[in-house]
Design a protein around this motif. Structure first.
Motif, PDB file in Angstrom:
ATOM      1  N   ALA A 121       0.796  -1.223   0.000  1.00  0.00           N
ATOM      2  CA  ALA A 121       0.000   0.000   0.000  1.00  0.00           C
ATOM      3  C   ALA A 121       0.829   1.275   0.000  1.00  0.00           C
ATOM      4  CB  ALA A 121      -0.968  -0.007   1.178  1.00  0.00           C
ATOM      5  N   PRO A 122       1.854   1.417   0.856  1.00  0.00           N
ATOM      6  CA  PRO A 122       2.572   2.676   0.877  1.00  0.00           C
ATOM      7  C   PRO A 122       3.254   2.987  -0.440  1.00  0.00           C
ATOM      8  CG  PRO A 122       3.103   1.332   2.796  1.00  0.00           C
ATOM      9  CD  PRO A 122       2.334   0.483   1.847  1.00  0.00           C
ATOM     10  N   GLY A 123       3.474   1.979  -1.245  1.00  0.00           N
ATOM     11  CA  GLY A 123       4.168   2.235  -2.487  1.00  0.00           C
ATOM     12  C   GLY A 123       3.231   2.297  -3.668  1.00  0.00           C
ATOM     13  N   ASN A 124       1.940   2.061  -3.465  1.00  0.00           N
ATOM     14  CA  ASN A 124       1.070   2.011  -4.623  1.00  0.00           C
ATOM     15  C   ASN A 124       0.665   3.406  -5.089  1.00  0.00           C
ATOM     16  OD1 ASN A 124      -1.071   2.915  -3.106  1.00  0.00           O
ATOM     17  ND2 ASN A 124      -1.931   0.896  -2.767  1.00  0.00           N
ATOM     18  N   GLU A 125      -0.002   3.408  -6.246  1.00  0.00           N
ATOM     19  CA  GLU A 125      -0.295   4.692  -6.880  1.00  0.00           C
ATOM     20  C   GLU A 125      -1.249   5.543  -6.044  1.00  0.00           C
ATOM     21  OE1 GLU A 125       1.144   6.043  -9.457  1.00  0.00           O
ATOM     22  OE2 GLU A 125       2.440   4.301  -9.436  1.00  0.00           O
ATOM     23  N   ASP A 126      -2.262   4.895  -5.459  1.00  0.00           N
ATOM     24  CA  ASP A 126      -3.227   5.640  -4.650  1.00  0.00           C
ATOM     25  C   ASP A 126      -2.532   6.340  -3.495  1.00  0.00           C
ATOM     26  OD1 ASP A 126      -5.242   4.883  -6.255  1.00  0.00           O
ATOM     27  OD2 ASP A 126      -6.093   3.375  -4.914  1.00  0.00           O
ATOM     28  N   GLN A 127      -1.676   5.573  -2.846  1.00  0.00           N
ATOM     29  CA  GLN A 127      -1.005   6.154  -1.685  1.00  0.00           C
ATOM     30  C   GLN A 127      -0.094   7.298  -2.100  1.00  0.00           C
ATOM     31  OE1 GLN A 127      -1.475   5.278   1.730  1.00  0.00           O
ATOM     32  NE2 GLN A 127      -0.596   7.317   1.644  1.00  0.00           N
ATOM     33  N   ARG A 128       0.607   7.079  -3.197  1.00  0.00           N
ATOM     34  CA  ARG A 128       1.495   8.140  -3.684  1.00  0.00           C
ATOM     35  C   ARG A 128       0.691   9.386  -4.034  1.00  0.00           C
ATOM     36  NH1 ARG A 128       5.236   4.210  -5.536  1.00  0.00           N
ATOM     37  NH2 ARG A 128       4.064   3.754  -7.417  1.00  0.00           N
ATOM     38  N   TYR A 147       7.579  17.952   6.143  1.00  0.00           N
ATOM     39  CA  TYR A 147       6.598  16.895   5.992  1.00  0.00           C
ATOM     40  C   TYR A 147       6.999  15.913   4.890  1.00  0.00           C
ATOM     41  CZ  TYR A 147       3.442  19.101   9.273  1.00  0.00           C
ATOM     42  OH  TYR A 147       2.886  19.593  10.423  1.00  0.00           O
ATOM     43  N   GLU A 148       7.620  16.447   3.834  1.00  0.00           N
ATOM     44  CA  GLU A 148       8.047  15.581   2.738  1.00  0.00           C
ATOM     45  C   GLU A 148       9.091  14.595   3.232  1.00  0.00           C
ATOM     46  OE1 GLU A 148       9.478  17.695  -0.672  1.00  0.00           O
ATOM     47  OE2 GLU A 148       9.032  15.998  -1.982  1.00  0.00           O
ATOM     48  N   ALA A 173      10.502   9.117   4.959  1.00  0.00           N
ATOM     49  CA  ALA A 173      11.109   8.241   5.973  1.00  0.00           C
ATOM     50  C   ALA A 173      10.116   7.186   6.438  1.00  0.00           C
ATOM     51  CB  ALA A 173      11.597   9.088   7.144  1.00  0.00           C
ATOM     52  N   VAL A 174       8.907   7.623   6.717  1.00  0.00           N
ATOM     53  CA  VAL A 174       7.947   6.659   7.265  1.00  0.00           C
ATOM     54  C   VAL A 174       7.503   5.669   6.185  1.00  0.00           C
ATOM     55  CG1 VAL A 174       5.782   7.938   6.912  1.00  0.00           C
ATOM     56  CG2 VAL A 174       6.016   6.457   8.884  1.00  0.00           C
ATOM     57  N   ASN A 175       7.386   6.130   4.936  1.00  0.00           N
ATOM     58  CA  ASN A 175       7.052   5.201   3.850  1.00  0.00           C
ATOM     59  C   ASN A 175       8.157   4.175   3.656  1.00  0.00           C
ATOM     60  OD1 ASN A 175       4.529   6.191   3.251  1.00  0.00           O
ATOM     61  ND2 ASN A 175       5.238   7.583   1.668  1.00  0.00           N
ATOM     62  N   ALA A 176       9.390   4.630   3.745  1.00  0.00           N
ATOM     63  CA  ALA A 176      10.518   3.703   3.594  1.00  0.00           C
ATOM     64  C   ALA A 176      10.497   2.675   4.723  1.00  0.00           C
ATOM     65  CB  ALA A 176      11.831   4.469   3.590  1.00  0.00           C
ATOM     66  N   ALA A 195       4.717   1.825  12.555  1.00  0.00           N
ATOM     67  CA  ALA A 195       5.053   2.669  11.403  1.00  0.00           C
ATOM     68  C   ALA A 195       3.789   3.274  10.795  1.00  0.00           C
ATOM     69  CB  ALA A 195       5.816   1.850  10.371  1.00  0.00           C
ATOM     70  N   TYR A 196       2.751   2.454  10.673  1.00  0.00           N
ATOM     71  CA  TYR A 196       1.482   2.985  10.160  1.00  0.00           C
ATOM     72  C   TYR A 196       0.928   4.066  11.089  1.00  0.00           C
ATOM     73  CZ  TYR A 196       0.655  -0.139   6.206  1.00  0.00           C
ATOM     74  OH  TYR A 196       0.722  -0.766   4.987  1.00  0.00           O
TER      75      TYR A 196
END
Lengths: 196, 282
Positions: free
Chosen positions: B204-211, B232-233, B238-241, B266-267
């Motif tokens: 999920a964190p890497g999918n298109e919707d999340q991005r 924030y970026e 960091a948290v997505n990684a 992390a979530y």
């Protein structure tokens, strides 16, 4: 160190923080938060305590930032301050900041050299989470020297000064810490091989 | 050299920079150490056990270096530091976020609404990934979470929520990752191994919707609080990684409860990031 915030360098952030600029404090925090928090977490192996210690380290830094003259690297200054905050906390709790020599080491604490079969070599790479767990299992004294030397890159003379031991003791603790970690990691691999 | 002598020499030579260690020693000692070093090399070539020991210790030492700065502190640490700095009067020039961020139009105010369900949904997503248990009630409970309350309370206008376009066809209270996961749960055959669902969710964190949601979040932040965008970026990256890395580990070790807990943390950290942005911006 490069600044992730466009338009402001670490040096500028330091100068603005001296003037009480909140955004500058935040820039400095963001530049160093991972290193500081990771250091605290490795040394105390407790996320809640690590948060408190990281907070205290940054607060001490920000309270004293007016005295920073730039002779040394800002990161060096901060990381030494962080180590001192952690060590002071450990001393307050009566925990050893450095292990006593092997004369007082129990069988339980001593590295089990017979452990580990030849077919469980630590070749290739070590999983990060497994290494973290193995470090968490180290006795506090060994852990501190290992974290400061192998993770944070401090020299033995610096460690000896910070934790209050001899350079030889620091070297000895480090070597024993590595041996214990090797045992723990092999044990983890053996357990995983059994279950998996 | 015998095996029993190896550890002593290794201890001296494995500390990273043997040449530096020689500096300042007497020339006699230096010669002795260099001889020991060459003896060690010769012994290691002929003794597999000692060679393995030396290789393992070197590996541990080198891998340990990668743990420096590997952990992201929760966002609440900065919040507490900033509060303390304010309380102690160390901040004389507060970041001018609030004056800049006073909503000047309804669309701008409403554009922040989607942050709350996204934050709440992240917690739901984390819970699902960690537990792998079908929990439709969890999504229904979402509006009761503090995150949602914080977002809904200040708004007096009962207008429809302009969600990110990825959310257009789905309920407003469930963000894309959670929606995707709930859809997977609904369509998952009873016999499907739970790890398969978890693995799909994990991306999920890497999918298109999340991005897309992350990008929208950042664009709102950069519009309303340009000085905070970089922060924030960087937090988001960091948290997505962290989520990706931990999820990969969980996929390899599905029975590891500690790793699952780390993933949940992390979530939650990502949810907290959204919540903090919401609190500061609104």
């Amino acid at each position: 160190m490069t600044d992730p915030t466009p338009g402001i360098t670490e040096r500028e952030a330091i100068e603005q923080a001296k003037q009480g600029n909140e955004a500058a404090f935040e820039v400095l925090y963001n530049l160093h938060k991972r290193r500081v928090y990771s250091l605290c977490l490795r040394m105390v192996s407790n996320p809640v305590q690590a948060e408190d210690l990281a907070q205290e380290a940054f607060l001490q830094l920000f309270r004293k930032i007016g005295t920073f003259r730039g002779e040394s690297a800002f990161s060096t200054w901060l990381h030494r301050m962080t180590v001192n905050v952690v060590l002071m906390q450990l001393r307050k709790k009566g925990l050893p900041v450095v292990s006593l020599e092997e004369t007082l080491e129990t069988d339980e604490q001593a590295p089990r050299k017979e452990f580990g079969a030849k077919d469980l070599k630590l070749t290739g790479s070590i999983d990060r989470l497994q290494l973290q767990r193995a470090i968490d299992r180290l006795p506090p004294g060994y852990r501190n020297v290992f974290v400061l030397h192998d993770i944070e890159g401090f020299e033995h003379n610096e460690i000896a000064q910070m934790v209050g031991c001899s350079i030889g003791n620091s070297k000895s603790q480090l070597h024993k810490a590595r041996l214990k970690l090797r045992d723990y990691l092999k044990f983890m691999r053996a357990e995983k091989a059994k279950t998996g | 050299m015998k095996c029993c002598d190896v550890e002593q020499v290794l201890q001296e030579l494995l500390d990273g920079e043997p040449d530096i260690a020689f500096e300042g020693r007497s020339s006699e000692r230096t010669v002795e150490m260099r001889r020991a070093s060459s003896d060690l090399e010769a012994h290691l070539k002929s003794c597999p056990a000692c060679s393995e020991l030396a290789a393992d210790l070197k590996l541990i030492s080198s891998q340990a270096r990668q743990l420096a700065a590997s952990e992201e502190p929760p966002s609440r640490v900065w919040v507490r530091i900033a509060a303390e700095l304010h309380a102690e009067g160390l901040i004389s020039q507060p970041t001018p976020i609030r004056p800049v961020l006073v909503p000047t139009s309804a669309p701008r105010r409403w554009s922040l609404w989607w942050l709350a369900p996204v934050a709440a949904g992240l917690v739901v997503a984390g819970s699902y990934v960690v537990s792998h248990r079908p929990a439709p009630q969890v999504a229904q409970q979402t509006p009761a979470t503090p995150v949602t309350n914080a977002a809904t309370a200040p708004s007096p206008v009962p207008a429809p929520v302009p969600l990110p376009k990825t959310a257009a066809a789905t309920p407003a209270s469930v963000p894309a990752p959670a929606r995707q996961q709930l859809a997977q749960k609904e369509s998952k055959p009873a016999g499907l191994p739970e790890t398969a669902a978890g693995q799909a969710v994990a991306n999920a964190p890497g999918n298109e919707d999340q991005r897309a949601e992350d990008q929208q979040f950042l664009s709102v932040v950069s519009t309303l609080a340009p000085s905070a965008r970089a922060t924030y970026e960087s937090e988001l990256q960091a948290v997505n990684a962290d989520i990706r890395e931990t999820q990969a580990y969980v996929n390899r070790n599905p029975g590891d409860e500690d790793a699952r807990q780390h993933l949940m943390d992390a979530y939650q950290q990502k949810a907290l990031l959204y919540q903090i942005a919401l609190d500061r911006i609104q």
